[in-house]
Design a protein around this motif. Structure first.
Motif, short mmCIF file in Angstrom:
data_model
loop_
_atom_site.label_atom_id
_atom_site.label_comp_id
_atom_site.label_asym_id
_atom_site.label_seq_id
_atom_site.Cartn_x
_atom_site.Cartn_y
_atom_site.Cartn_z
N GLU A 34 125.77 86.34 9.73
CA GLU A 34 125.40 85.81 11.04
C GLU A 34 125.72 86.80 12.16
O GLU A 34 125.02 86.86 13.17
N GLN A 35 126.79 87.58 11.99
CA GLN A 35 127.25 88.47 13.05
C GLN A 35 126.51 89.81 13.09
O GLN A 35 126.60 90.54 14.08
N THR A 36 125.81 90.15 12.03
CA THR A 36 125.14 91.45 11.94
C THR A 36 123.73 91.36 12.52
O THR A 36 122.99 90.43 12.21
N ALA A 45 120.73 102.69 8.98
CA ALA A 45 119.75 103.29 8.08
C ALA A 45 118.97 104.42 8.75
O ALA A 45 118.17 105.09 8.09
N ARG A 46 119.18 104.60 10.05
CA ARG A 46 118.50 105.64 10.83
C ARG A 46 116.98 105.46 10.80
O ARG A 46 116.22 106.40 10.56
N VAL A 47 116.58 104.22 11.03
CA VAL A 47 115.16 103.91 11.16
C VAL A 47 114.98 103.03 12.39
O VAL A 47 115.95 102.54 12.96
N ALA A 48 113.73 102.82 12.78
CA ALA A 48 113.45 101.95 13.92
C ALA A 48 113.59 100.49 13.52
O ALA A 48 113.44 100.13 12.34
N LYS A 49 113.89 99.63 14.50
CA LYS A 49 113.98 98.20 14.23
C LYS A 49 112.68 97.68 13.61
O LYS A 49 112.71 96.84 12.71
N LYS A 50 111.57 98.18 14.10
CA LYS A 50 110.27 97.73 13.60
C LYS A 50 110.11 98.09 12.12
O LYS A 50 109.47 97.35 11.36
N THR A 51 110.68 99.21 11.71
CA THR A 51 110.61 99.59 10.30
C THR A 51 111.36 98.58 9.44
O THR A 51 110.89 98.18 8.37
N VAL A 52 112.51 98.14 9.93
CA VAL A 52 113.28 97.13 9.20
C VAL A 52 112.47 95.85 9.05
O VAL A 52 112.35 95.30 7.95
N THR A 53 111.88 95.38 10.15
CA THR A 53 111.14 94.12 10.08
C THR A 53 109.81 94.25 9.34
O THR A 53 109.30 93.27 8.81
N ASN A 54 109.26 95.45 9.28
CA ASN A 54 108.05 95.67 8.47
C ASN A 54 108.35 95.48 6.99
O ASN A 54 107.54 94.91 6.24
N TYR A 55 109.50 95.97 6.56
CA TYR A 55 109.88 95.85 5.15
C TYR A 55 110.47 94.47 4.85
O TYR A 55 110.30 93.94 3.74
N PHE A 56 111.16 93.90 5.83
CA PHE A 56 111.85 92.62 5.64
C PHE A 56 111.57 91.71 6.83
O PHE A 56 112.31 91.70 7.81
N PRO A 57 110.47 90.95 6.78
CA PRO A 57 110.09 90.09 7.91
C PRO A 57 111.17 89.07 8.28
O PRO A 57 111.30 88.70 9.44
N ARG A 58 111.93 88.61 7.29
CA ARG A 58 113.01 87.66 7.55
C ARG A 58 114.34 88.34 7.33
O ARG A 58 114.53 89.07 6.35
N LYS A 59 115.28 88.07 8.22
CA LYS A 59 116.61 88.66 8.08
C LYS A 59 117.24 88.27 6.75
O LYS A 59 117.93 89.08 6.10
N GLU A 60 117.01 87.03 6.31
CA GLU A 60 117.59 86.58 5.05
C GLU A 60 117.13 87.43 3.87
O GLU A 60 117.86 87.59 2.89
#
Length: 213
Positions: A34-36, A45-60
């Motif tokens: 919850e805190q992260t 990971a030295r990537v853009a936030k959008k890259t994270v959400t592109n690979y993982f649409p849900r935080k879970e």
């Protein structure tokens, strides 16, 4: 300049996905799910936030990144069972193999990971959803295997019983993990318990559905 082949591109995508997942898991364990934030994961990971959400649409999905394999596992065991093998026999056999492999899909995720899930209401709820999705996929596979089942609810009833057994055994492995038991001891404890659970289902399900499609 070299030409990047489709295979190389796919390999790089998988590496990036794994890198993001590894950093996310580390931060979730260190700080709590919850805190992260996504921003912290992207920075690590030295990537853009959008890259994270592109690979993982849900935080879970960053924490439960094997969710597709998990939800498909029971249905896959049924559709891939041997000729004449019942759903119960196939799932019992597959669970025994998962115990031998100490498979994370069966619940062998390690104490830190198990604690991370137990401490997060969001992840606990998501895991319940995944168990429900796994049951739905199993019900669909059983309906395909027995299209003329009577009564019509039979495939769903069988799926409910089989999925409940699998959910119970998953929770048991998590429970023993959180209690500090090593994987070998967990497997030795759960094997006879699983035999008891599956044995209870034998009178209910028999050889349904024995014949492969």
């Amino acid at each position: 300049m070299g030409i990047e082949t489709p295979g190389l591109r796919e390999s790089k995508k998988q590496e990036t996905r794994q890198l993001i997942s590894d950093h996310a898991t580390r931060l979730f364990i260190e700080q709590g799910f919850e805190q992260t934030t996504i921003a912290e994961i992207a920075a690590a990971a030295r990537v853009a936030k959008k890259t994270v959400t592109n690979y993982f649409p849900r935080k879970e999905d960053l924490a439960l990144d094997h969710h597709e394999e998990f939800t498909a596992s029971l249905a896959r065991a049924v559709t891939g069972r041997a000729d004449g093998e019942s759903a119960l026999a196939a799932l019992r056999r597959e669970f025994g193999t998962a115990l031998e492999r100490r498979d994370p899909v069966a619940g062998f995720a390690g104490p830190e990971f198990a604690r991370m899930i137990a401490d997060s209401p969001t992840l606990t709820a998501r895991l319940r959803d995944l168990h429900d999705q796994r049951e739905e996929a199993l019900a669909a596979a059983l309906a395909d295997a027995a299209p003329d089942a009577s009564p019509a609810i039979a495939p769903r009833a069988a799926a409910a019983l089989l999925a409940a057994a699998q959910r119970l055994l998953f929770q048991r492995i998590q429970e023993l993990t959180l209690a500090g038991h090593p994987n070998d001891r967990i497997a030795a404890t759960v094997a006879p318990e699983a035999a008891h659970v599956f044995g209870l289902l034998a009178d209910c399900l028999g050889d349904f559905p024995a014949a492969t499609a």
